[in-house]
Motif scaffolding. Structure first.
Motif, PDB file in Angstrom:
ATOM      1  N   THR A 150       0.854  -1.178   0.000  1.00 48.79           N
ATOM      2  CA  THR A 150       0.000   0.000   0.000  1.00 48.79           C
ATOM      3  C   THR A 150       0.900   1.241   0.000  1.00 48.79           C
ATOM      4  OG1 THR A 150      -0.152   0.034   2.421  1.00 48.79           O
ATOM      5  CG2 THR A 150      -1.775  -1.279   1.245  1.00 48.79           C
ATOM      6  N   SER A 151       0.941   1.961   1.104  1.00 48.54           N
ATOM      7  CA  SER A 151       1.765   3.145   1.200  1.00 48.54           C
ATOM      8  C   SER A 151       2.040   3.377   2.690  1.00 48.54           C
ATOM      9  CB  SER A 151       1.036   4.337   0.587  1.00 48.54           C
ATOM     10  OG  SER A 151       1.857   5.479   0.629  1.00 48.54           O
ATOM     11  N   ALA A 152       3.071   4.183   2.986  1.00 51.50           N
ATOM     12  CA  ALA A 152       3.459   4.424   4.373  1.00 51.50           C
ATOM     13  C   ALA A 152       3.207   5.886   4.736  1.00 51.50           C
ATOM     14  CB  ALA A 152       4.937   4.096   4.566  1.00 51.50           C
ATOM     15  N   ASP A 187      -4.660   7.552   7.573  1.00 51.93           N
ATOM     16  CA  ASP A 187      -4.625   7.950   8.987  1.00 51.93           C
ATOM     17  C   ASP A 187      -3.389   8.752   9.393  1.00 51.93           C
ATOM     18  OD1 ASP A 187      -2.755   5.962   8.954  1.00 51.93           O
ATOM     19  OD2 ASP A 187      -3.369   5.089  10.869  1.00 51.93           O
ATOM     20  N   ARG A 243      -6.389   2.275   3.644  1.00 54.24           N
ATOM     21  CA  ARG A 243      -5.814   1.516   4.754  1.00 54.24           C
ATOM     22  C   ARG A 243      -5.868   2.351   6.020  1.00 54.24           C
ATOM     23  NH1 ARG A 243      -0.270  -0.075   7.070  1.00 54.24           N
ATOM     24  NH2 ARG A 243       0.811   1.366   5.658  1.00 54.24           N
ATOM     25  N   ASP A 298      -4.309   2.280   9.896  1.00 53.82           N
ATOM     26  CA  ASP A 298      -3.169   1.647  10.577  1.00 53.82           C
ATOM     27  C   ASP A 298      -3.084   2.025  12.048  1.00 53.82           C
ATOM     28  OD1 ASP A 298      -0.660   0.196  10.662  1.00 53.82           O
ATOM     29  OD2 ASP A 298       0.352   2.146  10.656  1.00 53.82           O
ATOM     30  N   SER A 299      -4.092   2.676  12.615  1.00 51.66           N
ATOM     31  CA  SER A 299      -4.018   3.052  14.029  1.00 51.66           C
ATOM     32  C   SER A 299      -5.424   3.338  14.534  1.00 51.66           C
ATOM     33  CB  SER A 299      -3.118   4.282  14.211  1.00 51.66           C
ATOM     34  OG  SER A 299      -3.515   5.346  13.367  1.00 51.66           O
ATOM     35  N   TYR A 325       5.902  -2.124  -0.884  1.00 54.74           N
ATOM     36  CA  TYR A 325       5.408  -0.746  -0.939  1.00 54.74           C
ATOM     37  C   TYR A 325       6.509   0.292  -0.943  1.00 54.74           C
ATOM     38  CZ  TYR A 325       5.427   0.373   4.207  1.00 54.74           C
ATOM     39  OH  TYR A 325       5.753   0.641   5.496  1.00 54.74           O
ATOM     40  N   MET A 377       6.137   3.240  -3.544  1.00 54.40           N
ATOM     41  CA  MET A 377       6.212   4.636  -3.077  1.00 54.40           C
ATOM     42  C   MET A 377       7.312   5.379  -3.825  1.00 54.40           C
ATOM     43  SD  MET A 377       5.648   4.744   1.056  1.00 54.40           S
ATOM     44  CE  MET A 377       6.668   3.370   1.552  1.00 54.40           C
ATOM     45  N   SER A 419      -2.422  11.631  13.543  1.00 55.77           N
ATOM     46  CA  SER A 419      -3.721  11.023  13.822  1.00 55.77           C
ATOM     47  C   SER A 419      -3.624   9.914  14.864  1.00 55.77           C
ATOM     48  CB  SER A 419      -4.270  10.446  12.521  1.00 55.77           C
ATOM     49  OG  SER A 419      -5.273   9.520  12.754  1.00 55.77           O
ATOM     50  N   ALA A 420      -4.582   9.885  15.783  1.00 53.81           N
ATOM     51  CA  ALA A 420      -4.795   8.780  16.731  1.00 53.81           C
ATOM     52  C   ALA A 420      -3.502   8.351  17.421  1.00 53.81           C
ATOM     53  CB  ALA A 420      -5.441   7.613  16.007  1.00 53.81           C
ATOM     54  N   SER A 421      -3.327   7.066  17.593  1.00 58.89           N
ATOM     55  CA  SER A 421      -2.160   6.538  18.296  1.00 58.89           C
ATOM     56  C   SER A 421      -0.955   6.542  17.369  1.00 58.89           C
ATOM     57  CB  SER A 421      -2.454   5.109  18.755  1.00 58.89           C
ATOM     58  OG  SER A 421      -2.870   4.336  17.657  1.00 58.89           O
ATOM     59  N   LYS A 422       0.153   6.043  17.858  1.00 61.12           N
ATOM     60  CA  LYS A 422       1.374   5.913  17.073  1.00 61.12           C
ATOM     61  C   LYS A 422       1.860   7.234  16.476  1.00 61.12           C
ATOM     62  CE  LYS A 422       0.116   2.010  14.605  1.00 61.12           C
ATOM     63  NZ  LYS A 422       0.426   0.850  13.768  1.00 61.12           N
TER      64      LYS A 422
END
Lengths: 430, 430
Positions: free
Chosen positions: A197-199, A229, A252, A254-255, B15, B19, B339-342
């Motif tokens: 996917t992508s990071a 996200d 996607r 991821d969190s 990925y 990318m 966003s969110a956690s991490k």
């Protein structure tokens, strides 16, 4: 496979070669022997295990050669006579084993090695390394794919494990029903399909999330998977559909709370007309998290850490034990350790999967000697893998993948339980 | 290192290359970027972590080349322009990192990579694989060697992990104070000392335990280590001393209650005059079992499964994040997921080990930008490892081993605690 660089001969514990040296001097090294590789139990109260690594073990066997490079290293380890013996090493014995992808139970004789003591003892470490690692991964993977049902699981754990273990993990996960891996070396070496996917780094590289999405769609097409996200998920989903349209392949997440977010994102995607856009979730998933998302509108799972670490059980706990050897009479005699814990059962085993009239597995039947021939619905579990030193049991990876599916399907429904408990079928000693 | 067979270029997630393709097309691939590899936390309430794998990562960097064999695999993964870019890949950037054997704490910037986005992003998986695996092993190993005190720990876990991971595990354990390994490939590849005893199979091969002991002593000398728990331990110890005399090197106990047995065996050996004969214990040892045997008359520990699986934490949980990249102005700008956690902390970090006037570590000091120069007792933690693409940070393995010892010795005594708790020193953001 016999080039020096690829030799597997040093994937061996020091003591195997010093034992060999002592046995050569004592005149006992050439005694015929039977070693068996088996689990004493199933780890973690699991209902079944999955054998993987068989094909890799056969490759390693063929590459187990002591060339000048390996022998030079061993000059300070063993004596000249032993070095000479190792220089001529070639496995000339026989092996029978559970085929790759097969399920197993406590005490299942997963691999039976018959050869001289000397030829068989030196293979202990490399065989155990491969079987213990690959089967631990396949066993965890199988629970995940069962929990995921029809939804695809994608292996993404390379970064969480040793770089070579990652390739084997991708292969083992594929055997156990994963549809693809992120690992490009697994694609190269074993033909496992890869995907990606992508990071977050890609989004952060660009001046805005919008620019990042535009860049990705421009290069990889509308069918790509956008990571939503990095900043605000709802804003990202809106931008994603604006840029790619309803043909957007997937998003996607991821969190965060993946279940709640999946519902929100699904609603938003549907409202935007992107009813065909899929939702892929990642973030420390294991079989329990996957099962917990069964009711959420998720279309696929990316699994990393918990896959490559065996979901709490990174090694299968197999051992490799001498169960019989040539006695004074020239016949094979059963042998077994007797002191304290860790005893084993002497004698060479057969193994059958007993099934009822509806072809549902009833028991793992293990006995000493030759398997009984009856009119019951038993399925023999020990095809020959090596004959007189020649590998005869090699097969395509997809055959192992198909076998895994069939073998799990044959088990009673309790096999689907993620709760700790007894094995799905009992092991019966006959 | 640049031969096709040894290339590390495919130890990469799919990925990263897609990318790269999108960034090349968008014209953003060549933006300067800073990635950092770091732990969000210490696993399992441990007091400190140990960095390992640095030397292996530098080797992998040098071997990261896309030759025709790798490019052929990627033809269906990325477009022609990307293939062309990969064909010319050579890392030309800089890296700074914690030196091998150094201790670390939550958020320690273990590796700082500065290069173009394109050059740095493709290294993510292979760098994380190596650091995550090797540091997980070294961290567990360090707790074991601390618990063992002056007594030697021997690494014997090869059979419980992937065959290549086993070699790296032996190396990482050596960095963290283990004295030897059973793994012959680790001897060949990294010069780790190897040693070995004997297995139950060797005893069972022979017609009696006595014959087995005689065979071993005849070939390997009286200084050998005899395995005494195949049948009856007391009888075996008596036979062992009868055969080898008081010069017998050691006996190994591999099952049962090791503490009780060690006392019994020590008494028996002493009564037989074998006061110099050592007792080596093995059997699912971890740092807690080692600590529990501190009062038992044990002379050495053989550690297998729990070492190679990181004693419950088989991966170190490091991540590799973009923390800064070239903005429109041409300057590096901090970036971070929000966003969110991490979430992560944007901006390139420095790191110092702050020490009090008695040279005891007080804090892990991390900040953005350039480290302050003061007259305090700070120890800088980020030597340069790679300069303009050239590896400048390579060192002998023993240097890492010495550094580990010094770094642990510098920590406050709470670092020795095996109980779950806070890190031995706090991480301070300046």
């Amino acid at each position: 496979m016999d080039s020096t660089a690829d030799s597997t001969a040093l994937l061996t514990d020091h003591y195997e070669l010093t034992m060999l040296q002592a046995a050569l001097k004592a005149g006992t090294a050439e005694r015929r022997a039977v070693f068996e590789l088996f689990p004493r139990r199933l780890a973690g109260g699991r209902r079944y295990g999955v054998v993987a690594g068989v094909g890799r073990a056969l490759d390693a066997l063929e590459a187990f050669r002591f060339e000048s490079e390996q022998l030079a290293i061993l000059e300070d380890v063993v004596d000249g006579r032993t070095l000479e013996w190792l220089a001529g090493y070639r496995f000339t014995g026989d092996m029978w084993g559970y085929a790759e992808g097969e399920t197993f139970f406590p005490q299942s004789p997963l691999l039976v090695v018959e050869a001289s003591f000397a030829e068989a003892v030196v293979l202990e470490t490399v065989l155990l390394s491969i079987y213990n690692h690959d089967s631990a991964i396949a066993t965890a993977a199988s629970r995940m794919t069962l929990a995921a049902g029809e939804r695809p699981c994608i292996e993404m754990g390379s970064r969480r494990t040793h770089e070579a273990a990652a390739i084997a993990a991708a292969r083992a996960a594929y055997v156990a029903g994963f549809t693809a891996t992120s690992n490009l070396a697994a694609r190269a070496r074993f033909g496992v399909p890869t995907t990606g996917t992508s990071a977050h780094a890609f989004t952060l590289l660009h001046d805005s999330e919008e620019q990042a999405f535009q860049a990705q769609v421009a290069s990889l097409g509308k069918g790509t998977t956008l990571l939503v996200d990095t900043y605000d998920i709802a804003e990202a989903v809106a931008k994603a559909v604006e840029i790619a349209g309803p043909e957007l392949g997937a998003v996607r997440i991821d969190s965060g709370d993946l279940g709640l977010l999946a519902h929100d994102v699904r609603r938003q995607l549907d409202d935007l007309g992107a009813t065909g856009t899929k939702i892929i979730v990642t973030s420390d998933l294991d079989e329990y998290a996957i099962a917990g998302l069964a009711a959420a509108p998720v279309d696929g799972y990316g699994v990393g850490t918990q896959l490559v670490t065996g979901s709490g059980h990174p090694t299968a706990g197999f051992v490799y034990k001498l169960v019989a050897r040539e006695g004074a009479s020239g016949d094979l005699e059963p042998v077994a350790k007797k002191s304290a814990s860790k005893t084993s059962i002497g004698g060479r085993k057969y193994a059958l999967r007993r099934r009822n009239r509806k072809d549902v597995a009833d028991a793992e039947v293990i006995g000493i000697g030759t398997a009984p021939q009856g009119d019951n619905n038993d399925r023999p579990l020990l095809p020959q893998l090596v004959k007189g030193g020649e590998v005869v049991g090699r097969e395509p990876l997809d055959a192992a993948r198909d076998r895994h599916q069939a073998s799990v399907a044959e088990l009673p429904v309790i096999a689907h339980s993620l709760l700790k408990g007894d094995p799905a079928i009992p092991t019966l000693f006959q």
